[in-house]
Design an enzyme around this catalytic site. Structure first.
Site, PDB file in Angstrom:
ATOM      1  N   ARG A 177       0.719  -1.210   0.005  1.00 25.15           N
ATOM      2  CA  ARG A 177       0.073   0.052   0.194  1.00 25.15           C
ATOM      3  C   ARG A 177       1.013   1.220   0.037  1.00 25.15           C
ATOM      4  O   ARG A 177       1.721   1.480  -0.746  1.00 25.15           O
ATOM      5  CB  ARG A 177      -1.118  -0.221   1.194  1.00 25.15           C
ATOM      6  N   SER A 216       6.577  11.860   8.855  1.00 25.32           N
ATOM      7  CA  SER A 216       5.517  11.162   9.655  1.00 25.32           C
ATOM      8  C   SER A 216       4.152  11.195   8.694  1.00 25.32           C
ATOM      9  O   SER A 216       3.793  12.039   7.976  1.00 25.32           O
ATOM     10  CB  SER A 216       5.178  11.706  11.128  1.00 25.32           C
ATOM     11  N   ASP A 243      -2.830  11.891   9.314  1.00 25.73           N
ATOM     12  CA  ASP A 243      -4.301  11.845   9.049  1.00 25.73           C
ATOM     13  C   ASP A 243      -5.069  13.199   8.954  1.00 25.73           C
ATOM     14  O   ASP A 243      -4.724  14.202  10.025  1.00 25.73           O
ATOM     15  CB  ASP A 243      -5.003  10.706   9.881  1.00 25.73           C
ATOM     16  N   TYR A 250      -7.955   6.327  18.176  1.00 21.26           N
ATOM     17  CA  TYR A 250      -7.272   6.492  16.878  1.00 21.26           C
ATOM     18  C   TYR A 250      -7.057   8.121  16.706  1.00 21.26           C
ATOM     19  O   TYR A 250      -5.965   8.556  16.433  1.00 21.26           O
ATOM     20  CB  TYR A 250      -8.105   5.851  15.657  1.00 21.26           C
ATOM     21  N   MET A 293      -7.335  10.596  18.879  1.00 23.15           N
ATOM     22  CA  MET A 293      -6.317  10.740  19.927  1.00 23.15           C
ATOM     23  C   MET A 293      -4.718  10.528  19.585  1.00 23.15           C
ATOM     24  O   MET A 293      -3.851  11.348  19.771  1.00 23.15           O
ATOM     25  CB  MET A 293      -6.438  10.498  21.191  1.00 23.15           C
ATOM     26  N   ALA A 294      -4.546   9.118  19.131  1.00 22.37           N
ATOM     27  CA  ALA A 294      -3.152   8.932  18.985  1.00 22.37           C
ATOM     28  C   ALA A 294      -2.599   9.687  17.511  1.00 22.37           C
ATOM     29  O   ALA A 294      -1.565  10.019  17.563  1.00 22.37           O
ATOM     30  CB  ALA A 294      -3.374   7.301  18.558  1.00 22.37           C
ATOM     31  N   LYS A 295      -3.496   9.662  16.791  1.00 18.88           N
ATOM     32  CA  LYS A 295      -2.789  10.310  15.450  1.00 18.88           C
ATOM     33  C   LYS A 295      -2.870  12.088  15.767  1.00 18.88           C
ATOM     34  O   LYS A 295      -1.666  12.644  15.222  1.00 18.88           O
ATOM     35  CB  LYS A 295      -3.770  10.430  14.357  1.00 18.88           C
TER      36      LYS A 295
END
Length: 258
Positions: A16, A142, A145, A159, A161-163
Protein backbone atom coordinates in the site's frame (compact mmCIF):
# COMPACT_ATOMS: atom_id res chain seq x y z
CA UNK A 1 28.29 -1.95 4.67
CA UNK A 2 28.60 1.77 3.85
CA UNK A 3 26.95 3.29 0.83
CA UNK A 4 27.21 6.55 -1.00
CA UNK A 5 23.50 6.36 -1.85
CA UNK A 6 21.09 7.85 0.70
CA UNK A 7 19.20 5.36 2.83
CA UNK A 8 15.51 5.42 3.75
CA UNK A 9 13.65 3.35 6.33
CA UNK A 10 9.85 3.19 6.01
CA UNK A 11 7.93 1.43 8.77
CA UNK A 12 5.05 -0.75 7.63
CA UNK A 13 6.18 -0.64 4.01
CA UNK A 14 5.46 -4.05 2.56
CA UNK A 15 2.24 -2.92 0.89
CA UNK A 16 0.00 0.00 0.00
CA UNK A 17 1.22 3.54 0.79
CA UNK A 18 4.40 2.35 2.48
CA UNK A 19 5.39 0.30 -0.56
CA UNK A 20 4.66 3.26 -2.85
CA UNK A 21 7.04 5.42 -0.81
CA UNK A 22 9.70 2.70 -0.98
CA UNK A 23 9.32 2.37 -4.76
CA UNK A 24 9.44 6.15 -5.30
CA UNK A 25 12.56 6.56 -3.18
CA UNK A 26 14.26 3.60 -4.84
CA UNK A 27 13.58 5.10 -8.26
CA UNK A 28 15.44 8.21 -7.08
CA UNK A 29 18.54 6.22 -6.18
CA UNK A 30 17.85 5.44 -2.52
CA UNK A 31 18.78 2.26 -0.78
CA UNK A 32 15.65 1.23 1.09
CA UNK A 33 14.84 -0.65 4.28
CA UNK A 34 11.42 -2.27 4.11
CA UNK A 35 10.02 -2.82 7.59
CA UNK A 36 7.10 -5.15 8.18
CA UNK A 37 5.52 -7.20 10.94
CA UNK A 38 2.96 -9.64 9.50
CA UNK A 39 3.49 -9.00 5.76
CA UNK A 40 6.87 -10.68 5.35
CA UNK A 41 5.97 -12.42 2.09
CA UNK A 42 4.92 -9.15 0.43
CA UNK A 43 7.99 -7.38 1.83
CA UNK A 44 10.37 -10.00 0.46
CA UNK A 45 8.64 -9.88 -2.92
CA UNK A 46 9.04 -6.10 -3.06
CA UNK A 47 12.70 -6.28 -2.03
CA UNK A 48 13.39 -8.91 -4.69
CA UNK A 49 11.85 -6.72 -7.39
CA UNK A 50 13.94 -3.72 -6.34
CA UNK A 51 17.14 -5.73 -6.04
CA UNK A 52 16.56 -7.06 -9.55
CA UNK A 53 16.58 -3.44 -10.70
CA UNK A 54 19.63 -2.49 -8.63
CA UNK A 55 21.63 -5.10 -6.78
CA UNK A 56 21.87 -4.85 -2.98
CA UNK A 57 19.61 -1.80 -2.79
CA UNK A 58 16.73 -3.14 -0.68
CA UNK A 59 16.52 -5.13 2.52
CA UNK A 60 13.66 -6.38 4.71
CA UNK A 61 13.55 -6.08 8.49
CA UNK A 62 10.75 -7.91 10.30
CA UNK A 63 9.77 -6.60 13.73
CA UNK A 64 6.79 -5.88 15.93
CA UNK A 65 6.96 -2.17 16.79
CA UNK A 66 6.31 -3.23 20.38
CA UNK A 67 10.12 -3.53 20.46
CA UNK A 68 10.05 0.07 21.67
CA UNK A 69 8.74 -1.24 25.00
CA UNK A 70 11.95 -3.14 25.67
CA UNK A 71 15.33 -1.39 25.57
CA UNK A 72 17.24 -4.53 24.63
CA UNK A 73 14.89 -5.41 21.79
CA UNK A 74 14.84 -1.81 20.57
CA UNK A 75 18.63 -1.62 20.51
CA UNK A 76 18.76 -4.86 18.50
CA UNK A 77 16.19 -3.47 16.07
CA UNK A 78 18.28 -0.33 15.59
CA UNK A 79 21.41 -2.43 15.17
CA UNK A 80 19.65 -4.38 12.41
CA UNK A 81 18.64 -1.13 10.73
CA UNK A 82 22.13 0.35 10.85
CA UNK A 83 23.87 -2.85 9.74
CA UNK A 84 21.78 -2.92 6.56
CA UNK A 85 23.59 -0.10 4.72
CA UNK A 86 25.71 1.56 7.40
CA UNK A 87 23.79 4.83 7.52
CA UNK A 88 20.31 6.32 7.72
CA UNK A 89 19.24 9.50 5.93
CA UNK A 90 15.45 9.41 6.05
CA UNK A 91 13.07 7.87 8.58
CA UNK A 92 9.43 7.59 7.49
CA UNK A 93 6.81 6.69 10.10
CA UNK A 94 4.11 4.95 8.08
CA UNK A 95 3.06 1.91 10.15
CA UNK A 96 -0.38 2.42 11.68
CA UNK A 97 -3.29 0.49 13.12
CA UNK A 98 -6.75 1.85 12.30
CA UNK A 99 -10.09 0.65 13.62
CA UNK A 100 -13.09 2.06 15.54
CA UNK A 101 -13.31 2.27 19.33
CA UNK A 102 -16.84 3.41 20.20
CA UNK A 103 -17.27 4.82 23.67
CA UNK A 104 -18.56 2.17 26.04
CA UNK A 105 -16.39 -0.53 24.53
CA UNK A 106 -12.92 1.04 24.77
CA UNK A 107 -10.42 -1.23 26.48
CA UNK A 108 -6.75 -1.19 27.44
CA UNK A 109 -5.78 -3.37 24.49
CA UNK A 110 -7.20 -0.91 21.96
CA UNK A 111 -5.54 2.01 23.73
CA UNK A 112 -2.17 0.28 23.86
CA UNK A 113 -2.23 -0.93 20.25
CA UNK A 114 -3.47 2.29 18.65
CA UNK A 115 -1.13 4.50 20.65
CA UNK A 116 1.79 2.16 20.09
CA UNK A 117 1.74 2.32 16.29
CA UNK A 118 0.41 5.86 15.90
CA UNK A 119 2.32 7.74 18.61
CA UNK A 120 4.63 5.84 20.95
CA UNK A 121 6.69 3.90 18.40
CA UNK A 122 7.28 6.93 16.14
CA UNK A 123 8.55 8.96 19.09
CA UNK A 124 10.80 6.32 20.64
CA UNK A 125 12.13 5.12 17.30
CA UNK A 126 12.96 8.71 16.35
CA UNK A 127 14.75 9.16 19.65
CA UNK A 128 16.81 5.99 19.28
CA UNK A 129 17.78 6.68 15.67
CA UNK A 130 18.55 10.33 16.35
CA UNK A 131 22.36 10.04 16.42
CA UNK A 132 22.44 8.31 13.04
CA UNK A 133 20.04 10.78 11.41
CA UNK A 134 21.99 13.69 12.86
CA UNK A 135 25.22 12.30 11.45
CA UNK A 136 23.69 12.40 7.96
CA UNK A 137 21.83 15.70 8.49
CA UNK A 138 18.78 13.61 7.69
CA UNK A 139 15.06 14.07 8.14
CA UNK A 140 11.96 12.46 9.64
CA UNK A 141 8.61 12.31 7.88
CA UNK A 142 5.40 11.11 9.51
CA UNK A 143 2.24 9.85 7.83
CA UNK A 144 -0.63 11.46 9.71
CA UNK A 145 -4.34 11.88 8.89
CA UNK A 146 -6.62 14.76 7.93
CA UNK A 147 -8.78 13.67 10.87
CA UNK A 148 -5.98 14.34 13.38
CA UNK A 149 -6.86 18.03 13.59
CA UNK A 150 -10.33 19.44 14.27
CA UNK A 151 -12.29 16.88 12.20
CA UNK A 152 -12.29 13.56 14.05
CA UNK A 153 -13.79 10.32 12.84
CA UNK A 154 -16.94 9.48 14.77
CA UNK A 155 -16.45 6.31 16.90
CA UNK A 156 -12.67 6.39 16.39
CA UNK A 157 -11.77 8.35 19.53
CA UNK A 158 -8.62 6.40 20.46
CA UNK A 159 -7.27 6.49 16.89
CA UNK A 160 -8.07 10.20 16.63
CA UNK A 161 -6.23 10.90 19.88
CA UNK A 162 -3.21 8.86 18.85
CA UNK A 163 -2.88 10.55 15.46
CA UNK A 164 -3.30 13.96 17.09
CA UNK A 165 -0.43 13.06 19.44
CA UNK A 166 1.67 12.04 16.43
CA UNK A 167 0.91 15.35 14.75
CA UNK A 168 2.10 17.23 17.83
CA UNK A 169 5.23 15.06 17.87
CA UNK A 170 6.08 16.31 14.38
CA UNK A 171 5.78 19.94 15.43
CA UNK A 172 7.56 19.44 18.76
CA UNK A 173 10.51 17.55 17.28
CA UNK A 174 10.80 20.06 14.44
CA UNK A 175 11.60 22.68 17.08
CA UNK A 176 13.76 20.47 19.25
CA UNK A 177 15.86 18.93 16.48
CA UNK A 178 16.45 22.03 14.35
CA UNK A 179 18.74 22.90 12.69
CA UNK A 180 20.26 19.42 12.42
CA UNK A 181 17.20 17.34 11.51
CA UNK A 182 14.04 18.44 9.73
CA UNK A 183 10.73 16.88 10.80
CA UNK A 184 7.59 17.09 8.66
CA UNK A 185 4.36 15.24 8.01
CA UNK A 186 1.95 14.23 5.27
CA UNK A 187 -1.76 14.03 6.07
CA UNK A 188 -3.60 11.82 3.58
CA UNK A 189 -7.31 11.89 2.95
CA UNK A 190 -8.73 8.90 1.12
CA UNK A 191 -5.62 7.99 -0.84
CA UNK A 192 -6.30 4.30 -0.68
CA UNK A 193 -9.43 2.35 0.23
CA UNK A 194 -9.45 -0.12 3.11
CA UNK A 195 -8.45 -3.68 2.26
CA UNK A 196 -11.50 -5.29 0.60
CA UNK A 197 -10.87 -8.42 2.67
CA UNK A 198 -10.39 -6.56 5.95
CA UNK A 199 -12.76 -5.58 8.73
CA UNK A 200 -12.92 -1.99 7.41
CA UNK A 201 -13.94 -2.92 3.85
CA UNK A 202 -16.39 -0.58 2.09
CA UNK A 203 -19.15 -1.60 -0.28
CA UNK A 204 -19.65 0.08 -3.67
CA UNK A 205 -22.28 2.50 -2.32
CA UNK A 206 -19.95 3.66 0.46
CA UNK A 207 -17.12 4.06 -2.02
CA UNK A 208 -19.29 6.24 -4.29
CA UNK A 209 -20.36 8.38 -1.32
CA UNK A 210 -16.70 9.02 -0.56
CA UNK A 211 -15.94 9.97 -4.17
CA UNK A 212 -18.91 12.33 -4.19
CA UNK A 213 -17.54 14.07 -1.06
CA UNK A 214 -14.14 14.81 -2.64
CA UNK A 215 -13.83 17.99 -4.72
CA UNK A 216 -11.42 16.23 -7.08
CA UNK A 217 -14.11 13.52 -7.54
CA UNK A 218 -11.74 10.57 -7.25
CA UNK A 219 -9.89 8.47 -4.74
CA UNK A 220 -6.27 9.43 -4.35
CA UNK A 221 -3.36 7.13 -5.08
CA UNK A 222 -0.53 5.93 -2.85
CA UNK A 223 1.83 7.57 -5.34
CA UNK A 224 0.37 10.98 -4.42
CA UNK A 225 1.62 10.47 -0.87
CA UNK A 226 4.99 9.18 -2.06
CA UNK A 227 5.43 12.29 -4.21
CA UNK A 228 4.84 14.52 -1.18
CA UNK A 229 7.32 12.53 0.90
CA UNK A 230 10.00 12.97 -1.76
CA UNK A 231 9.25 16.69 -1.90
CA UNK A 232 9.72 17.04 1.86
CA UNK A 233 13.04 15.21 1.69
CA UNK A 234 14.27 17.75 -0.86
CA UNK A 235 12.70 20.83 0.76
CA UNK A 236 15.71 21.83 2.84
CA UNK A 237 14.11 24.97 4.29
CA UNK A 238 10.87 23.29 5.37
CA UNK A 239 10.39 21.86 8.86
CA UNK A 240 7.40 21.46 11.17
CA UNK A 241 5.00 21.44 8.22
CA UNK A 242 2.19 19.02 7.49
CA UNK A 243 1.10 18.71 3.87
CA UNK A 244 -2.52 17.76 3.31
CA UNK A 245 -2.98 15.42 0.34
CA UNK A 246 -6.72 14.78 0.14
CA UNK A 247 -8.11 16.10 -3.14
CA UNK A 248 -9.69 19.00 -1.25
CA UNK A 249 -11.83 16.77 0.96
CA UNK A 250 -10.95 18.47 4.23
CA UNK A 251 -12.41 21.71 2.84
CA UNK A 252 -15.91 20.23 2.82
CA UNK A 253 -15.74 17.50 5.44
CA UNK A 254 -17.79 17.78 8.64
CA UNK A 255 -15.74 15.07 10.27
CA UNK A 256 -17.90 12.01 10.87
CA UNK A 257 -17.58 8.73 9.03
CA UNK A 258 -15.48 8.23 5.91
Amino acid sequence: MNTQAPVMLVTGSAKRIGAAIIRAAHSQGYCVIIHCHHSETAANRLAAQLNDMRDNSAIVIVADLAVVNDDTALNQFVQNIMSAFGQLDVLVHNASRFYPSPLGGINHGQWDELFLTNAKAPLLLSQTLLPYLKHQQGCIISLLDIHAKDKPFTNYTVYNMAKAAHRMMVQSLALELAPDIRVNGVAPGVNILPDPNGDQALDLTQQQEIIDSIPMQRIGKPEDIAHSVLYLIQAHYVTGEIITVDGGRSLTMAGSGF
